[in-house]
Design a protein around this motif. Sequence first.
Motif, short mmCIF file in Angstrom:
data_model
loop_
_atom_site.label_atom_id
_atom_site.label_comp_id
_atom_site.label_asym_id
_atom_site.label_seq_id
_atom_site.Cartn_x
_atom_site.Cartn_y
_atom_site.Cartn_z
N ASP A 87 -4.66 14.20 -4.46
CA ASP A 87 -5.27 12.94 -4.03
C ASP A 87 -4.42 11.82 -4.63
OD1 ASP A 87 -6.81 10.54 -3.93
OD2 ASP A 87 -8.65 11.70 -3.76
N GLN B 176 -4.53 8.61 -4.39
CA GLN B 176 -5.21 7.41 -4.88
C GLN B 176 -5.92 7.65 -6.21
OE1 GLN B 176 -4.51 4.64 -3.21
NE2 GLN B 176 -3.34 5.94 -1.79
N ARG B 177 -6.39 8.88 -6.42
CA ARG B 177 -7.08 9.19 -7.68
C ARG B 177 -6.16 9.82 -8.70
NH1 ARG B 177 -10.70 12.71 -8.33
NH2 ARG B 177 -10.22 14.04 -6.53
N ASP C 106 4.99 6.73 -5.06
CA ASP C 106 4.49 5.37 -5.27
C ASP C 106 4.41 4.60 -3.95
OD1 ASP C 106 4.28 5.88 -7.95
OD2 ASP C 106 6.16 4.88 -8.49
N MET D 91 1.49 5.83 -1.91
CA MET D 91 0.24 5.32 -2.49
C MET D 91 0.00 3.87 -2.05
SD MET D 91 0.52 6.88 -6.36
CE MET D 91 -0.77 5.79 -6.97
N SER D 92 1.07 3.06 -2.08
CA SER D 92 0.92 1.66 -1.69
C SER D 92 0.59 1.51 -0.21
CB SER D 92 2.19 0.88 -2.02
OG SER D 92 3.27 1.28 -1.18
N GLY E 190 -1.40 3.47 1.31
CA GLY E 190 -2.75 3.95 1.53
C GLY E 190 -2.85 5.40 1.95
N ASP F 202 -3.58 9.15 1.81
CA ASP F 202 -4.66 9.76 1.04
C ASP F 202 -4.19 10.89 0.14
OD1 ASP F 202 -7.02 8.35 2.43
OD2 ASP F 202 -5.88 9.19 4.11
N TYR F 203 -3.38 11.81 0.69
CA TYR F 203 -3.01 13.01 -0.05
C TYR F 203 -1.51 13.25 0.08
CZ TYR F 203 -8.02 13.81 0.43
OH TYR F 203 -9.38 13.67 0.42
#
Length: 414
Positions: free
Chosen positions: A184, A186-187, A379, A382-383, A385, A387-388
Amino acid sequence: MLNRADIFGAIEARLPQSAGDGHLAVMMLRVEGLHEVSLRLGYAIGEEAHRHAWERIRAALRPIDRVFCAGDDRFALVLPGLHSHNHVLLAAARLVQTFERPLLDLPYPLQGRPEMGVALCPDHADTPDLLCRRAELALSAAHARGESCVLHEPCETQVEIVYEELREAIEANRLSTYFQPVWDLQRGAIAGVESLARWTSPRHGLIPPSSFVGFAEKSDLIQALTRWSIGTTLRHAAMLRDAPPLTFAINFSPRVFAKTGLVEQLMDLLEIWGLPPSVVVAEITETALVNDLDAITQAMWRMRERGARIAIDDFGTGYASIAYLRRFPASELKIDRSLVCDVAHDPRTAKLVQSIIQMAHHMDMATVAEGVEDRATQDLLMSMGCDYGQGYHLGRPEPADDFVARHTPAAKTI
């Protein structure tokens, strides 16, 4: 059944002794639809159709050629004294022509289109066993390409898979399950794994999955391989029942995915292992969706209605469009590694990946980036959006037993 002793004996007797003897061709010929006659109309009619096919083949060949039954819909041909590859192609053309009219006066016409694979001695092999195996490989290639006849192509054959060896490995549980973590993004935590099959052959050592899975795809072994993969994945998943929730992605062949009863078999196994359907992510490639759209879409809906998740694999390299996507009850899009590997270096690729992520989210689907190989790519995703993610930077495939041992609550308290 394959009459191996007689076939090998006929080949041995005709092996060229000198250059003047020409080539010996071993041809494996499959008559499309012949096996289904027995299943639909009974064994007596099936045997009659098989006999008619044998007679057609025999009549199209020279007196010195030999024809043997090699299965319900297959024949092995031994063609000695051929002076060039063109003579093989001429023989194949005669065989195609002889099946242009229906085999029997049946309730439906059985055209019996032949598929042929050929290996030559001395060009491709010089023993009966190797000639037959390489002719079988060429037959698999003919079926995969939709061609009537293919000669063995040594340059394309990395590992020669033997049907009986792979079948025995699956039945005896000699394959291994590996888990590659899916993070994940984002987490910053592991959310699940993708289940991968590995095979170490006593003869060849470690076989690339592309070789043995590809071979299984071209034969009936893909169903057994898929059943094995589901069973062993869920067995390991059950060991992690008390760990933090994880999902388990399983690759489904399009040939198996649309089979009647597959969804029910999956649900029965989930019940046996005491697992909810939501732990399963069924992965199917984007290209496969286009090839058998209706049947696979129906299977997708049945699986989603039971609570499992669906991922469209390798998205961005095939032919699925937004018009197709609106028909699929998919929960995830897996962005192909060929796009992900360039996302941090090519602005146009980055814009395309960003668009895929936004489109998926608008359609209530999560996104999984394949092939995340460095921190910069992670990175950037992640920026955007995403998810995985999965890839060597986030975690390499490891034996499922090792993954389970490290992630069970008991292991963490030691």
